[in-house]
Design a protein around this motif. Structure first.
Motif, PDB file in Angstrom:
ATOM      1  N   PHE A   1       5.194   4.058   7.392  1.00 48.58           N
ATOM      2  CA  PHE A   1       4.181   4.652   8.278  1.00 48.58           C
ATOM      3  C   PHE A   1       4.731   5.918   8.942  1.00 48.58           C
ATOM      4  CE2 PHE A   1       2.307   0.176   9.269  1.00 48.58           C
ATOM      5  CZ  PHE A   1       1.572   0.206   8.100  1.00 48.58           C
ATOM      6  N   ASN A   2       5.957   5.820   9.449  1.00 46.42           N
ATOM      7  CA  ASN A   2       6.551   6.942  10.177  1.00 46.42           C
ATOM      8  C   ASN A   2       6.829   8.126   9.254  1.00 46.42           C
ATOM      9  OD1 ASN A   2       6.471   5.312  12.441  1.00 46.42           O
ATOM     10  ND2 ASN A   2       8.620   4.707  12.312  1.00 46.42           N
TER      11      ASN A   2
ATOM     12  N   SER B   1      -4.145   3.642   5.871  1.00 47.32           N
ATOM     13  CA  SER B   1      -5.207   2.636   5.929  1.00 47.32           C
ATOM     14  C   SER B   1      -4.650   1.295   6.401  1.00 47.32           C
ATOM     15  CB  SER B   1      -5.860   2.465   4.553  1.00 47.32           C
ATOM     16  OG  SER B   1      -6.477   3.658   4.121  1.00 47.32           O
ATOM     17  N   THR B   2      -3.452   0.957   5.937  1.00 45.11           N
ATOM     18  CA  THR B   2      -2.811  -0.285   6.368  1.00 45.11           C
ATOM     19  C   THR B   2      -2.422  -0.214   7.838  1.00 45.11           C
ATOM     20  OG1 THR B   2      -1.984  -0.728   4.139  1.00 45.11           O
ATOM     21  CG2 THR B   2      -0.877  -1.855   5.956  1.00 45.11           C
TER      22      THR B   2
ATOM     23  N   LYS C   1       9.870  -3.967   9.039  1.00 45.16           N
ATOM     24  CA  LYS C   1      10.586  -2.715   9.319  1.00 45.16           C
ATOM     25  C   LYS C   1      10.389  -1.704   8.195  1.00 45.16           C
ATOM     26  CE  LYS C   1      15.057  -0.744  10.533  1.00 45.16           C
ATOM     27  NZ  LYS C   1      14.801   0.424   9.660  1.00 45.16           N
ATOM     28  N   ARG C   2      10.448  -2.139   6.937  1.00 44.43           N
ATOM     29  CA  ARG C   2      10.250  -1.215   5.824  1.00 44.43           C
ATOM     30  C   ARG C   2       8.864  -0.585   5.877  1.00 44.43           C
ATOM     31  NH1 ARG C   2      12.912  -5.228   2.719  1.00 44.43           N
ATOM     32  NH2 ARG C   2      10.893  -5.927   1.874  1.00 44.43           N
ATOM     33  N   LEU C   3       7.874  -1.401   6.220  1.00 44.37           N
ATOM     34  CA  LEU C   3       6.514  -0.889   6.296  1.00 44.37           C
ATOM     35  C   LEU C   3       6.377   0.124   7.430  1.00 44.37           C
ATOM     36  CD1 LEU C   3       3.668  -1.020   5.143  1.00 44.37           C
ATOM     37  CD2 LEU C   3       3.209  -2.972   6.650  1.00 44.37           C
ATOM     38  N   GLN C   4       6.973  -0.190   8.573  1.00 45.91           N
ATOM     39  CA  GLN C   4       6.917   0.740   9.702  1.00 45.91           C
ATOM     40  C   GLN C   4       7.625   2.052   9.358  1.00 45.91           C
ATOM     41  OE1 GLN C   4       5.132   0.087  12.645  1.00 45.91           O
ATOM     42  NE2 GLN C   4       5.409   2.293  12.749  1.00 45.91           N
ATOM     43  N   ASP C   5       8.733   1.961   8.632  1.00 45.75           N
ATOM     44  CA  ASP C   5       9.432   3.173   8.205  1.00 45.75           C
ATOM     45  C   ASP C   5       8.531   4.027   7.311  1.00 45.75           C
ATOM     46  OD1 ASP C   5      11.685   2.435   9.609  1.00 45.75           O
ATOM     47  OD2 ASP C   5      12.751   1.639   7.853  1.00 45.75           O
TER      48      ASP C   5
ATOM     49  N   GLN D   1      -0.686   3.899  -1.669  1.00 51.36           N
ATOM     50  CA  GLN D   1      -0.060   2.711  -2.224  1.00 51.36           C
ATOM     51  C   GLN D   1      -1.102   1.942  -3.027  1.00 51.36           C
ATOM     52  OE1 GLN D   1       1.132  -0.054   0.851  1.00 51.36           O
ATOM     53  NE2 GLN D   1      -0.674   0.399   2.086  1.00 51.36           N
ATOM     54  N   VAL D   2      -0.621   1.116  -3.946  1.00 49.07           N
ATOM     55  CA  VAL D   2      -1.504   0.295  -4.770  1.00 49.07           C
ATOM     56  C   VAL D   2      -2.233  -0.721  -3.896  1.00 49.07           C
ATOM     57  CG1 VAL D   2      -1.559  -1.364  -6.668  1.00 49.07           C
ATOM     58  CG2 VAL D   2      -0.033   0.606  -6.790  1.00 49.07           C
TER      59      VAL D   2
END
Length: 307
Positions: free
Chosen positions: A164-165, A221-222, A158-162, A180-181
């Motif tokens: 992205f958004n 990219s992710t 969820k944090r990653l999707q947030d 991001q690193v």
């Protein structure tokens, strides 16, 4: 035997140049088979694949290895932005350029892709009949499987999707893509990978371009990586000869996913497994992986070894 190494910039879509190195033996006297190589996610031509290019050139092939768009010496903006389908199309341009090089037999082209570009190699071998033999080393098979389904927790997903958004909304307002690193083992640092083996790899293969590369890639990219499933092409490769090289302890491009994909491939095919992680193929298992790839190309492309 002496090797000649020349620097090239290949015209690509958008008016940019793709930076490449061409390696060949100086004693070649007639057109030779050729191998084109490409790196994985965040890789550079001067990194761990250069010794593969040298190995293939020593065996009598013309080798070409390029930096992906927006990396190393290649053009492209934003920098360090990884779009798998753009990289596949750029690699097609490299193949076309290679076929027109003096001293290359355009009907004997081999493809070597490692990690993320190992997935690209599956796509190209399954769609481009100019490829006469292919090696996919520790390849990405399913970005969805390795990037989402195996994510450590729903909270992390969820944090990653947030992110992205939020990045998408910021770009809509005209902002540059967020970054991001690439790799950090620090739990407080957001990064694509958290693998100490990647740190060891970069220390083993330092390259001049790293001075211009802050080891950050775009967040999008992710997102694109999670949407990329090149393994669907694997059953379309035959009758082009396919060699897959897989580390039995690989967690970056998980071994079990790659082995299952190999089972779906048609003949002719061959599997090499080595004991070790994702980066073993570049380092302590190089003799096994590189020697196997070289022999595969010799078997199916017949280099100009009798020049």
């Amino acid at each position: 035997m002496a090797l000649e190494r020349t620097e090239h910039w290949i015209p690509a879509e958008g008016g940019i140049g793709l930076h490449a190195w061409v390696l060949r033996r100086t004693d070649l006297t007639r057109p030779a088979a050729a191998v084109t190589l490409a790196h994985g996610f965040g890789g550079l031509a001067e990194g761990g694949l250069m010794h593969y290019a040298e190995l293939f050139a020593e065996a009598g092939f013309v080798s070409i290895i390029h930096d992906h768009r927006s990396f190393g010496g290649s053009g492209g903006w934003p920098r360090q932005d990884i779009d798998p389908w753009r990289q596949v199309l750029d690699w097609r341009r490299v193949i076309t350029y290679l076929q027109d090089l003096p001293g290359v037999d355009p009907d004997r082209i081999g493809l070597f892709g490692s990690s993320y570009a190992g997935g690209h190699a599956l796509v190209l071998a399954g769609s481009d009949p100019r490829i006469k033999a292919v090696v996919a080393q520790v390849p990405t098979i399913s970005g969805y499987e390795q990037g989402k389904r195996r994510n450590p927790s729903p909270e992390t997903t969820k944090r990653l999707q947030d992110r992205f958004n939020a990045d998408e909304r910021a770009q809509l307002r005209g902002a540059e893509p967020a970054r991001q690193v690439l790799n950090s083992t620090d739990p407080d640092v957001t990064s694509v990978y958290k693998d100490p083996a990647m740190d060891a790899y970069e220390k083993r293969f330092p390259v001049p371009e790293l001075a211009r590369f802050d080891r950050k890639v775009t967040i999008r990219s992710t997102l694109k990586a999670q949407m990329y499933d090149p393994g669907v092409w694997i059953d379309r490769i035959a009758p082009t000869p396919l060699l897959m090289i897989i580390g039995d302890e690989d967690t970056i491009t998980p071994s079990d996913i790659a082995l299952a994909a190999y089972e779906r491939a048609g003949e002719p095919k061959k599997l090499i497994t080595y004991q070790g992680d994702h980066f073993g193929a570049y380092d302590d298992r190089f003799d096994q992986a590189g020697g196997g790839a070289r022999d595969w190309f010799i078997q199916h492309l017949s280099p100009a070894s009798d020049n």
